[in-house]
Design a protein around this motif. Structure first.
Motif, short mmCIF file in Angstrom:
data_model
loop_
_atom_site.label_atom_id
_atom_site.label_comp_id
_atom_site.label_asym_id
_atom_site.label_seq_id
_atom_site.Cartn_x
_atom_site.Cartn_y
_atom_site.Cartn_z
N PHE A 121 28.73 22.43 45.79
CA PHE A 121 27.77 21.34 45.93
C PHE A 121 26.43 21.87 46.42
N LEU A 122 26.46 22.74 47.43
CA LEU A 122 25.24 23.31 47.98
C LEU A 122 24.59 24.30 47.02
N VAL B 194 21.90 18.21 52.27
CA VAL B 194 21.63 19.49 51.64
C VAL B 194 20.49 20.27 52.30
N THR C 94 19.10 11.16 50.61
CA THR C 94 20.48 11.64 50.73
C THR C 94 20.52 13.15 50.88
N ALA C 95 19.73 13.84 50.06
CA ALA C 95 19.69 15.31 50.15
C ALA C 95 19.10 15.76 51.48
N PHE D 171 25.68 10.93 43.66
CA PHE D 171 26.03 11.93 44.65
C PHE D 171 27.52 11.85 45.00
N PRO E 258 28.97 19.64 52.97
CA PRO E 258 29.30 19.69 51.54
C PRO E 258 29.95 21.03 51.17
N TRP F 288 23.97 19.59 44.00
CA TRP F 288 22.95 18.67 44.53
C TRP F 288 21.76 18.53 43.59
N ARG F 289 21.58 19.50 42.69
CA ARG F 289 20.41 19.47 41.80
C ARG F 289 20.54 18.42 40.69
#
Length: 448
Positions: free
Chosen positions: A196-197, A44, A39-40, A177, A192, A201-202
């Motif tokens: 989020f960025l 991301v 997904t990342a 997510f 995003p 996301w972490r």
């Protein structure tokens, strides 16, 4: 061969509940970790780990790192397979789980390209390779725990439980997510939010350490299977399982690899590629479906529920009708599915939802029986190595290149998914040929 000493006393059996839970929870965690990265890789990493420029190039670079892990998987299969066939399934599974969990946690702590330049993607590649290395040893061990402890006539049913970790891990990873994206909303549906960025996301990566602790607690309570203990007791443990499996079972290695090919291609087209295609704007240089992230992930989660249901359904089918017969018909259906992508995806929201449900349902039907089929191809003294190599070499031929090829074909078709569907059909034909050449394994002696 070596003669490792073992007590002739009977080994206590694992309870059915313990077997099913240990095989399910480990693969759930492993697939959760893998999905979090997948997904990342779409949302991301193209923005944070590669220099700004062409968006398609950044996405392909991110997918290239994603595919790098598939190259490490056969190496993990060899390493953990050697341990599993010589030292036992339990200690090997614990090692694979720890390796995966630590690598995933560290990805969540990585600096970005803006902070340290090319050092950031280099670290990402290293940790991604560690993920692949660990997953190379995870699946076959979990499948062996399930099938080697299954009651007579129920191996395919028990073998679906490690497979069920795939849809459950997907739902947990993408659900997390989705929650984070809802808490940190973006004004641009194709990108995003800044929060989020920056840090959102972490969270899924760091959260994996909690799941690993639970998995370790369950797996440390296992005892070795009767099949492995018999191998030790009779002095059949191989000094070099890798050499033994290549010398005596090379045909099974090739067949097992191609058995999994269509499964892998379908799997990564329906998860990784579909997220890119579904979110791409309709007026982009390479147009997509134009759905917002939240909307499309919810639609995918609905599809994955069908993935889980049909994974469980496929077990009784494979025990009743046989693994080979069941998979032949399912593979034909996958080949036909690849031919109807364009009309289905042109059918608006209803058509896209039907496409997701059908694709994930077929995924469950083809993935479920593999938990029994691949281990049944090999004798107990090389089973961890043999099933792991087949499963993970197929990941290179299928999963490693599938997202990359799909994006290239999507671009070649100027936004049309036609050639991506044809790619799926072509890989299904190769799997079908392998199944027609292979033999039924339903009645093999799992302790031999």
């Amino acid at each position: 061969m070596s003669s490792i000493a073992a007590s002739p006393a009977a080994v206590p059996a694992n309870s059915r509940t313990r077997v099913l839970l240990a095989s399910l929870i480990g693969t759930t965690i492993e697939f959760y970790d893998f999905y979090v990265y997948a997904t990342a890789a779409v949302l991301v990493f193209p923005h944070l780990f590669f220099p700004a420029g062409n968006e398609t190039t950044a996405l392909l670079s991110s997918f290239a790192v994603f595919g790098a892990a598939m190259v490490a998987r056969p190496l993990g299969a060899i390493f953990f397979g050697h341990l599993g066939d010589r030292r036992g399934r339990k200690v090997t599974l614990v090692g694979a789980l720890l390796t995966m969990g630590i690598a995933t946690f560290l990805i969540g702590a990585l600096p970005t390209y803006a902070m340290v330049g090319w050092f950031a993607p280099a670290l990402l590649v290293i940790l991604r390779l560690a993920q692949g290395f660990a997953l190379g040893g995870e699946w076959s061990g979990a499948a062996l725990v399930a099938t080697e402890n299954a009651p007579k006539g129920k191996r395919a049913v028990f073998g679906t439980f490690p497979q069920l970790g795939a849809p459950i891990g997907f739902i947990i990873a993408n659900g997390l997510f989705l929650i984070i994206a809802a808490v940190l909303p973006s004004d641009d549906p194709s990108r995003p939010s800044l929060a989020f960025l920056d840090w959102g996301w972490r969270i899924p990566f760091l959260f994996s350490i909690v799941m690993v602790a639970v998995g370790l607690w369950v797996r440390l309570s296992l005892v070795e299977s009767a099949a492995f203990e018999k191998t030790v007791r009779t002095g059949q443990v191989q000094r070099l399982p890798l050499a033994a499996v290549f010398k005596a079972h090379w045909k099974e290695l090739i067949l097992g690899t191609f058995y999994m090919l269509a499964t892998y291609v379908l799997f990564y087209l329906m998860t990784t590629f579909s997220l890119s295609y579904g979110r791409a704007a309709t007026d982009a240089a390479v147009p997509g479906l134009g759905f917002g992230y939240n909307t499309f992930v919810l639609m995918m989660i609905v599809g994955v529920v069908f993935f889980g249901v049909f994974t469980l359904v496929s077990g009784p089918w494979a025990d009743r009708w046989g693994r080979r017969r069941t998979l032949i018909w399912v593979t034909i259906a996958i080949a036909l599915f690849g031919l109807v992508w364009v009309p289905m995806l042109a059918g608006g929201t209803f058509g896209v939802m039907a496409w997701l449900i059908l694709g994930f349902s077929l995924m469950g039907m083809t993935f479920g029986p593999m938990g029994a089929l691949l281990p049944e191809l090999f004798p107990a003294n090389v089973r961890y190595t043999g099933s792991g190599i087949s499963y993970n070499v197929s990941s290179i031929l299928g999963a490693a290149v599938a997202p990359f090829i799909a994006v290239a074909l999507w671009s070649y078709g100027a936004g049309s998914p036609f050639w991506v569907g044809i790619y799926l059909t072509s890989m299904s034909v190769l799997t079908l040929i392998a199944l027609l050449l292979g033999k039924e394994t339903k009645d093999v002696d799992i302790d031999a």
